[in-house]
Design a protein around this motif. Structure first.
Motif, PDB file in Angstrom:
ATOM      1  N   LEU A  68       1.378   4.784  -8.558  1.00  0.00           N
ATOM      2  CA  LEU A  68       1.179   3.733  -7.558  1.00  0.00           C
ATOM      3  C   LEU A  68       0.391   2.563  -8.150  1.00  0.00           C
ATOM      4  N   LEU A  69      -0.679   2.872  -8.866  1.00  0.00           N
ATOM      5  CA  LEU A  69      -1.494   1.816  -9.469  1.00  0.00           C
ATOM      6  C   LEU A  69      -0.699   1.044 -10.520  1.00  0.00           C
ATOM      7  N   ASN A  70       0.062   1.764 -11.336  1.00  0.00           N
ATOM      8  CA  ASN A  70       0.852   1.096 -12.370  1.00  0.00           C
ATOM      9  C   ASN A  70       1.934   0.193 -11.784  1.00  0.00           C
ATOM     10  N   LEU A  71       2.378   0.516 -10.567  1.00  0.00           N
ATOM     11  CA  LEU A  71       3.387  -0.301  -9.893  1.00  0.00           C
ATOM     12  C   LEU A  71       2.764  -1.451  -9.100  1.00  0.00           C
ATOM     13  N   GLY A  72       1.431  -1.564  -9.153  1.00  0.00           N
ATOM     14  CA  GLY A  72       0.758  -2.669  -8.477  1.00  0.00           C
ATOM     15  C   GLY A  72       0.434  -2.420  -7.023  1.00  0.00           C
ATOM     16  N   ALA A  73       0.618  -1.181  -6.558  1.00  0.00           N
ATOM     17  CA  ALA A  73       0.312  -0.859  -5.160  1.00  0.00           C
ATOM     18  C   ALA A  73      -1.134  -0.411  -5.025  1.00  0.00           C
ATOM     19  N   ILE A  74      -1.632  -0.438  -3.809  1.00  0.00           N
ATOM     20  CA  ILE A  74      -2.972   0.050  -3.508  1.00  0.00           C
ATOM     21  C   ILE A  74      -2.842   1.403  -2.815  1.00  0.00           C
ATOM     22  N   PRO A  75      -3.232   2.491  -3.465  1.00  0.00           N
ATOM     23  CA  PRO A  75      -3.208   3.790  -2.782  1.00  0.00           C
ATOM     24  C   PRO A  75      -4.268   3.831  -1.691  1.00  0.00           C
ATOM     25  N   VAL A  76      -3.871   4.252  -0.500  1.00  0.00           N
ATOM     26  CA  VAL A  76      -4.809   4.478   0.595  1.00  0.00           C
ATOM     27  C   VAL A  76      -4.855   5.987   0.820  1.00  0.00           C
ATOM     28  N   VAL A  77      -5.985   6.585   0.479  1.00  0.00           N
ATOM     29  CA  VAL A  77      -6.125   8.039   0.459  1.00  0.00           C
ATOM     30  C   VAL A  77      -6.931   8.495   1.663  1.00  0.00           C
ATOM     31  N   ASN A  78      -6.489   9.575   2.265  1.00  0.00           N
ATOM     32  CA  ASN A  78      -7.249  10.174   3.360  1.00  0.00           C
ATOM     33  C   ASN A  78      -7.004  11.678   3.337  1.00  0.00           C
ATOM     34  N   GLU A  79      -7.940  12.426   3.911  1.00  0.00           N
ATOM     35  CA  GLU A  79      -7.684  13.843   4.082  1.00  0.00           C
ATOM     36  C   GLU A  79      -6.564  14.011   5.095  1.00  0.00           C
ATOM     37  N   ASN A  80      -5.700  14.979   4.839  1.00  0.00           N
ATOM     38  CA  ASN A  80      -4.576  15.216   5.752  1.00  0.00           C
ATOM     39  C   ASN A  80      -5.075  16.051   6.938  1.00  0.00           C
ATOM     40  N   ASP A  81      -5.777  15.381   7.854  1.00  0.00           N
ATOM     41  CA  ASP A  81      -6.390  16.071   8.997  1.00  0.00           C
ATOM     42  C   ASP A  81      -5.367  16.734   9.908  1.00  0.00           C
ATOM     43  N   THR A  82      -4.127  16.269   9.868  1.00  0.00           N
ATOM     44  CA  THR A  82      -3.111  16.817  10.766  1.00  0.00           C
ATOM     45  C   THR A  82      -2.791  18.272  10.452  1.00  0.00           C
ATOM     46  N   VAL A  83      -2.867  18.643   9.166  1.00  0.00           N
ATOM     47  CA  VAL A  83      -2.517  20.016   8.792  1.00  0.00           C
ATOM     48  C   VAL A  83      -3.681  20.789   8.199  1.00  0.00           C
ATOM     49  N   ALA A  84      -4.782  20.107   7.848  1.00  0.00           N
ATOM     50  CA  ALA A  84      -5.903  20.789   7.211  1.00  0.00           C
ATOM     51  C   ALA A  84      -6.551  21.773   8.174  1.00  0.00           C
ATOM     52  N   THR A  85      -6.848  22.970   7.692  1.00  0.00           N
ATOM     53  CA  THR A  85      -7.558  23.967   8.489  1.00  0.00           C
ATOM     54  C   THR A  85      -8.997  24.035   8.026  1.00  0.00           C
ATOM     55  N   ALA A  86      -9.814  24.765   8.766  1.00  0.00           N
ATOM     56  CA  ALA A  86     -11.223  24.878   8.422  1.00  0.00           C
ATOM     57  C   ALA A  86     -11.409  25.405   7.007  1.00  0.00           C
TER      58      ALA A  86
ATOM     59  N   VAL B 276       0.841  -1.197   0.000  1.00  0.00           N
ATOM     60  CA  VAL B 276       0.000   0.000   0.000  1.00  0.00           C
ATOM     61  C   VAL B 276       0.877   1.247   0.000  1.00  0.00           C
ATOM     62  N   GLY B 277       0.324   2.318  -0.532  1.00  0.00           N
ATOM     63  CA  GLY B 277       0.992   3.615  -0.490  1.00  0.00           C
ATOM     64  C   GLY B 277       0.040   4.641   0.104  1.00  0.00           C
ATOM     65  N   GLN B 278       0.477   5.343   1.103  1.00  0.00           N
ATOM     66  CA  GLN B 278      -0.374   6.330   1.759  1.00  0.00           C
ATOM     67  C   GLN B 278      -0.336   7.649   0.995  1.00  0.00           C
ATOM     68  N   VAL B 279      -1.506   8.200   0.705  1.00  0.00           N
ATOM     69  CA  VAL B 279      -1.621   9.484   0.018  1.00  0.00           C
ATOM     70  C   VAL B 279      -2.523  10.383   0.853  1.00  0.00           C
ATOM     71  N   LEU B 280      -1.944  11.396   1.488  1.00  0.00           N
ATOM     72  CA  LEU B 280      -2.700  12.332   2.306  1.00  0.00           C
ATOM     73  C   LEU B 280      -2.902  13.622   1.524  1.00  0.00           C
ATOM     74  N   LEU B 281      -4.140  14.051   1.420  1.00  0.00           N
ATOM     75  CA  LEU B 281      -4.480  15.223   0.619  1.00  0.00           C
ATOM     76  C   LEU B 281      -5.229  16.253   1.452  1.00  0.00           C
ATOM     77  N   THR B 282      -5.058  17.516   1.094  1.00  0.00           N
ATOM     78  CA  THR B 282      -5.946  18.576   1.575  1.00  0.00           C
ATOM     79  C   THR B 282      -6.707  19.098   0.373  1.00  0.00           C
ATOM     80  N   ALA B 283      -7.757  19.856   0.621  1.00  0.00           N
ATOM     81  CA  ALA B 283      -8.524  20.423  -0.479  1.00  0.00           C
ATOM     82  C   ALA B 283      -7.641  21.285  -1.373  1.00  0.00           C
ATOM     83  N   ASP B 284      -6.617  21.873  -0.787  1.00  0.00           N
ATOM     84  CA  ASP B 284      -5.690  22.697  -1.564  1.00  0.00           C
ATOM     85  C   ASP B 284      -5.016  21.895  -2.666  1.00  0.00           C
ATOM     86  N   ASP B 285      -4.866  20.584  -2.438  1.00  0.00           N
ATOM     87  CA  ASP B 285      -4.191  19.740  -3.418  1.00  0.00           C
ATOM     88  C   ASP B 285      -5.033  19.486  -4.659  1.00  0.00           C
TER      89      ASP B 285
END
Length: 378
Positions: A140-158, A114-123
Motif C-alpha cells: 500500500l505504501l509503495n503504491l502511494g496509498a495511506i493505510p488506515v489500520v484498526n483492530e477488527n472489533d467486529t470479529v475480535a473476541t476477548a 486510503v486502504g483499510q487494514v483491519l487486524l486482530t491480535a491473531d494476525d
C-alpha cells in the motif's frame, strides 16, 4: 528527564520525529468522536489535513485509528459505549463503515487514496499472518496509498484482542519499518501526576526507564469513549523505543506541531537497536504457549552472551507446547527474560532438563532454543 520544552533542533529525538520519512500516527476515539457517539467531522477533517501536509512534505504515513465502536453508538441508538462483546461488535460493524467512508472521502479532497487494514491480535501472533500483514502494508505504501489500520472489533473476541490501539500502533510501527511513532490522544503530554490537579508538570523527554520511576500514569481516558489510557500509551512507547522507533506523545489538537517541528508533548528516545522482524515478532507479538524456567547461569548465557539455551540450564517446564512453538524463558525470580522458539515438545523435556549435552543421547544434543530464535523481553 528534561525540564523545559526542547525544540527539535535541541533534541535528537524530536528531530528524528520531525524528519521521519515513514511515520505511524495513532489517534484515539475521543479525538474523533462526540461524547454522544458518532463521528466529529470537524476533528477528523483537521487531522486528515495535517496528515496530507506531512505527505506533501515527502513522508509516508500510516494511520492507526480508533473510533469504530464509538462511531456506531449514536446510529444504533445506544446511550453509552457498550460493555458486552456482542453489542461492541455490532457497534463496530456500523461505526467502521462510517469511519472508513469518512476517511476515504476526506483524504480524497487532498488527492490521496486510503486502504483499510483491519487486524486482530491473531494476525500478528501467527507468524504467517504477520508476514502477510507486513506485505500488504508495504505494498500500500509503495503504491502511494495511506493505510488506515484498526483492530477488527467486529470479529475480535476477548481472547484475541489487542486491548487497545496503542499496542497495535507500536506493533504496526515496527511492521512497516517506521522512522517514528506519533500517539495522539486527549492529553497534551505525559505528566508526573494527574494534570487535572494543577500541580503536575509535563515530562518533555523520556530517555530511559529511570525517567518514569516517579511518574504516575492513569487508566482509561476521561471521555469514556476509548479503551486506552496513559498507561497503555507509555507501554506502547516502551515497545516501540525498545525496537529502535522514537515516539512522540501529545494531543490531537496539537497534531500540526507534532507532525511539523515536533516541538510539543513528550518524546521517548529509543532504548534499543532496530530489531529484525523475526526478533520483534518473538519479543512483542508472538503468543507464548508455555514457559521454561532457567537457572542464573542460563539467563546470563542467553541474555548477556547471546548463546543458545541448552537443557543443562533449565530447571522446570510449564505448559503443553510442541516443537516450533514460542515459549517464555523465565529466570529464578519468576520474571520472563526472553522468548524463543522451542525445539522440543513439552513432554520430551522433563527427561532432559538439568543434564549436560554429553549425558544425552546423540539425537537429543541439539539446543532447546537456538540463539537465532531468541529475543530478550526486557
Amino acid at each position: 528527564m528534561s525540564s523545559g520544552v526542547a525544540t527539535s533542533a535541541e533534541s535528537p529525538t524530536r528531530r528524528a520525529v520531525s524528519t521521519a520519512r515513514r511515520v505511524v500516527v495513532k489517534v484515539g476515539s475521543s479525538s474523533l468522536t462526540t461524547a454522544e457517539g458518532g463521528l466529529n467531522e470537524e476533528r477528523l477533517t483537521a487531522l486528515v489535513a495535517t496528515l496530507a501536509r506531512r505527505v506533501a512534505a515527502g513522508s509516508q504515513v500510516v494511520l492507526v485509528s480508533s473510533g469504530a465502536i464509538a462511531a456506531g453508538i449514536a446510529p444504533l441508538g445506544l446511550e453509552r459505549r457498550p460493555v458486552d462483546l456482542a453489542t461492541q461488535q455490532a457497534a463496530a460493524s456500523v461505526g467502521q463503515q462510517a469511519l472508513a467512508h469518512a476517511y476515504a472521502a476526506t483524504f480524497a479532497r487532498f488527492g490521496l487514496t486510503v486502504g483499510q487494514v483491519l487486524l486482530t491480535a491473531d494476525d500478528v501472533v501467527r507468524r504467517s499472518h504477520y508476514r502477510n500483514a507486513h506485505r500488504t502494508l508495504q505494498r500500500l505504501l509503495n503504491l502511494g496509498a495511506i493505510p488506515v489500520v484498526n483492530e477488527n472489533d467486529t470479529v475480535a473476541t476477548a481472547e484475541i484482542r489487542f486491548g487497545d490501539n496503542d499496542r497495535l500502533a507500536a506493533l504496526a510501527a515496527h511492521l512497516v519499518g517506521a522512522d517514528a511513532l506519533v500517539l495522539l490522544s486527549d492529553v497534551d503530554a505525559l505528566y508526573d501526576g494527574d494534570p487535572r490537579d494543577g500541580r503536575a508538570s509535563a515530562v518533555r523527554e523520556v530517555s530511559s526507564a529511570e525517567d518514569l520511576e516517579e511518574v504516575a500514569v492513569g487508566g482509561a481516558g476521561s471521555s469514556g469513549l476509548g479503551t486506552g489510557g496513559m498507561a497503555s500509551k507509555v507501554q506502547a512507547a516502551r515497545v516501540a523505543c525498545s525496537a529502535g522507533v522514537p515516539v512522540l506523545l501529545t494531543s490531537a489538537d496539537l497534531a500540526d506541531s507534532a507532525l511539523g517541528d515536533a516541538d510539543v508533548g513528550t518524546v521517548f528516545a529509543t532504548t534499543g537497536p532496530r530489531l529484525s522482524a523475526r526478533r520483534f515478532w518473538l519479543a512483542h507479538a508472538a503468543g507464548a504457549s508455555g514457559r521454561l524456567h532457567l537457572d542464573e547461569g542460563a539467563v546470563s548465557a542467553v541474555i548477556s552472551r547471546r548463546r543458545s539455551l541448552l537443557a543443562a540450564g533449565i530447571t522446570g517446564v510449564e505448559g503443553a507446547f510442541a516443537g516450533g512453538d514460542v515459549v517464555e524463558l523465565v529466570g529464578p525470580s519468576g520474571r520472563a527474560v526472553a522468548r524463543g522458539v522451542v525445539a522440543y515438545d513439552a513432554a520430551e523435556l522433563p527427561d532432559l532438563i538439568g543434564r549436560s549435552s554429553h549425558e544425552l543421547p546423540v539425537e537429543q544434543r541439539r539446543e532447546v532454543v537456538h540463539a537465532d530464535d531468541l529475543a530478550p523481553t526486557h
